[in-house]
Design an enzyme around this catalytic site. Structure first.
Site, PDB file in Angstrom:
ATOM      1  N   ASP A 133      -8.617   5.258   4.197  1.00 35.90           N
ATOM      2  CA  ASP A 133      -8.286   4.155   3.294  1.00 35.90           C
ATOM      3  C   ASP A 133      -9.528   3.337   2.944  1.00 35.90           C
ATOM      4  O   ASP A 133      -9.671   2.875   1.831  1.00 35.90           O
ATOM      5  CB  ASP A 133      -7.217   3.240   3.938  1.00 35.90           C
ATOM      6  CG  ASP A 133      -6.646   2.251   2.934  1.00 35.90           C
ATOM      7  OD1 ASP A 133      -5.988   2.710   1.981  1.00 35.90           O
ATOM      8  OD2 ASP A 133      -6.861   1.041   3.097  1.00 35.90           O
ATOM      9  N   GLU A 140      -2.580  -4.443  -3.623  1.00 31.51           N
ATOM     10  CA  GLU A 140      -2.872  -5.336  -4.742  1.00 31.51           C
ATOM     11  C   GLU A 140      -2.697  -4.617  -6.082  1.00 31.51           C
ATOM     12  O   GLU A 140      -2.183  -5.203  -7.038  1.00 31.51           O
ATOM     13  CB  GLU A 140      -4.297  -5.893  -4.607  1.00 31.51           C
ATOM     14  CG  GLU A 140      -4.517  -6.716  -3.349  1.00 31.51           C
ATOM     15  CD  GLU A 140      -4.920  -5.902  -2.121  1.00 31.51           C
ATOM     16  OE1 GLU A 140      -5.337  -6.519  -1.127  1.00 31.51           O
ATOM     17  OE2 GLU A 140      -4.819  -4.652  -2.126  1.00 31.51           O
ATOM     18  N   ASN A 182       0.846  -1.180   0.000  1.00 33.74           N
ATOM     19  CA  ASN A 182       0.000   0.000   0.000  1.00 33.74           C
ATOM     20  C   ASN A 182       0.893   1.245   0.000  1.00 33.74           C
ATOM     21  O   ASN A 182       1.756   1.387   0.858  1.00 33.74           O
ATOM     22  CB  ASN A 182      -0.919  -0.026   1.227  1.00 33.74           C
ATOM     23  CG  ASN A 182      -1.979   1.032   1.176  1.00 33.74           C
ATOM     24  OD1 ASN A 182      -1.672   2.215   1.120  1.00 33.74           O
ATOM     25  ND2 ASN A 182      -3.230   0.627   1.212  1.00 33.74           N
ATOM     26  N   CYS A 215     -10.251  -5.295  -0.857  1.00 34.67           N
ATOM     27  CA  CYS A 215     -11.437  -4.443  -0.859  1.00 34.67           C
ATOM     28  C   CYS A 215     -12.110  -4.554  -2.233  1.00 34.67           C
ATOM     29  O   CYS A 215     -11.618  -5.237  -3.124  1.00 34.67           O
ATOM     30  CB  CYS A 215     -11.032  -2.997  -0.575  1.00 34.67           C
ATOM     31  SG  CYS A 215     -10.068  -2.262  -1.915  1.00 34.67           S
ATOM     32  N   HIS A 236      -3.455   0.858  -3.645  1.00 36.59           N
ATOM     33  CA  HIS A 236      -3.530  -0.212  -2.655  1.00 36.59           C
ATOM     34  C   HIS A 236      -2.461  -1.251  -2.973  1.00 36.59           C
ATOM     35  O   HIS A 236      -1.910  -1.281  -4.082  1.00 36.59           O
ATOM     36  CB  HIS A 236      -4.909  -0.861  -2.690  1.00 36.59           C
ATOM     37  CG  HIS A 236      -5.995   0.012  -2.152  1.00 36.59           C
ATOM     38  ND1 HIS A 236      -7.211  -0.480  -1.746  1.00 36.59           N
ATOM     39  CD2 HIS A 236      -6.063   1.354  -1.937  1.00 36.59           C
ATOM     40  CE1 HIS A 236      -7.973   0.497  -1.312  1.00 36.59           C
ATOM     41  NE2 HIS A 236      -7.301   1.620  -1.425  1.00 36.59           N
ATOM     42  N   CYS A 287      -9.814  -3.527  -5.254  1.00 34.75           N
ATOM     43  CA  CYS A 287      -8.821  -4.540  -5.628  1.00 34.75           C
ATOM     44  C   CYS A 287      -9.491  -5.822  -6.123  1.00 34.75           C
ATOM     45  O   CYS A 287      -8.991  -6.470  -7.048  1.00 34.75           O
ATOM     46  CB  CYS A 287      -7.904  -4.809  -4.447  1.00 34.75           C
ATOM     47  SG  CYS A 287      -7.004  -3.304  -3.955  1.00 34.75           S
TER      48      CYS A 287
END
Length: 144
Positions: free
Chosen positions: A140, A52, A39, A77, A50, A80
């Protein structure tokens, strides 16, 4: 604990050391890491960087994502998870799924195999971070 989730944890610790949110990810194909990321929302002042997404960016244009597995210290999330579905990543292995709002059901509904390792180390990393950085975590998660 396998080498790939360990590598994702190493990425999360890099982010923490840089003053960022401690989430890390690696992309694996044929037993090899082909992308790494953590991140970088804070470090690069980006709302979408992020772990990913950073990992996919690091992997670069690989053509087909068939046969790949994304390892992340935290259940992805929706942002992602959308990338996972968009590119056809077949499996997600998450270090934990208790922290934050993950998109496990979304992934499963789109045919992605999801494994939750439920690792105490990943949970503790996030709990410690959130306790010290509640506002940043809310940002976030889009909860501000």
């Amino acid at each position: 604990m396998d080498q790939f989730i360990k590598a994702a944890i190493e990425e999360a610790l890099k982010s923490k050391e840089e003053g960022g949110i401690p989430i890390g990810a690696v992309l694996v194909r044929d037993g090899k890491i082909i992308g790494r990321g953590h991140n970088k929302r804070v470090q690069e002042n980006s709302p979408i960087l992020h772990a990913e997404i950073d990992c996919l960016r690091d992997a670069g244009r690989i053509g087909s994502y068939r046969g790949t597995t994304l390892y992340s210290t935290l259940m992805p999330c929706y942002l992602c998870a959308g990338a996972v579905v968009q590119f056809g990543i077949e499996q997600v292995v998450a270090g934990e799924a208790e922290t934050g709002v993950g998109a496990k059901e979304f992934l499963i509904a789109h045919g992605v195999k999801v494994v939750d390792l439920d690792l105490a180390e990943c949970k503790q990393l996030m709990q410690d971070f959130i306790a010290a950085n509640q506002r940043l975590w809310a940002e976030d998660c889009g909860a501000l």
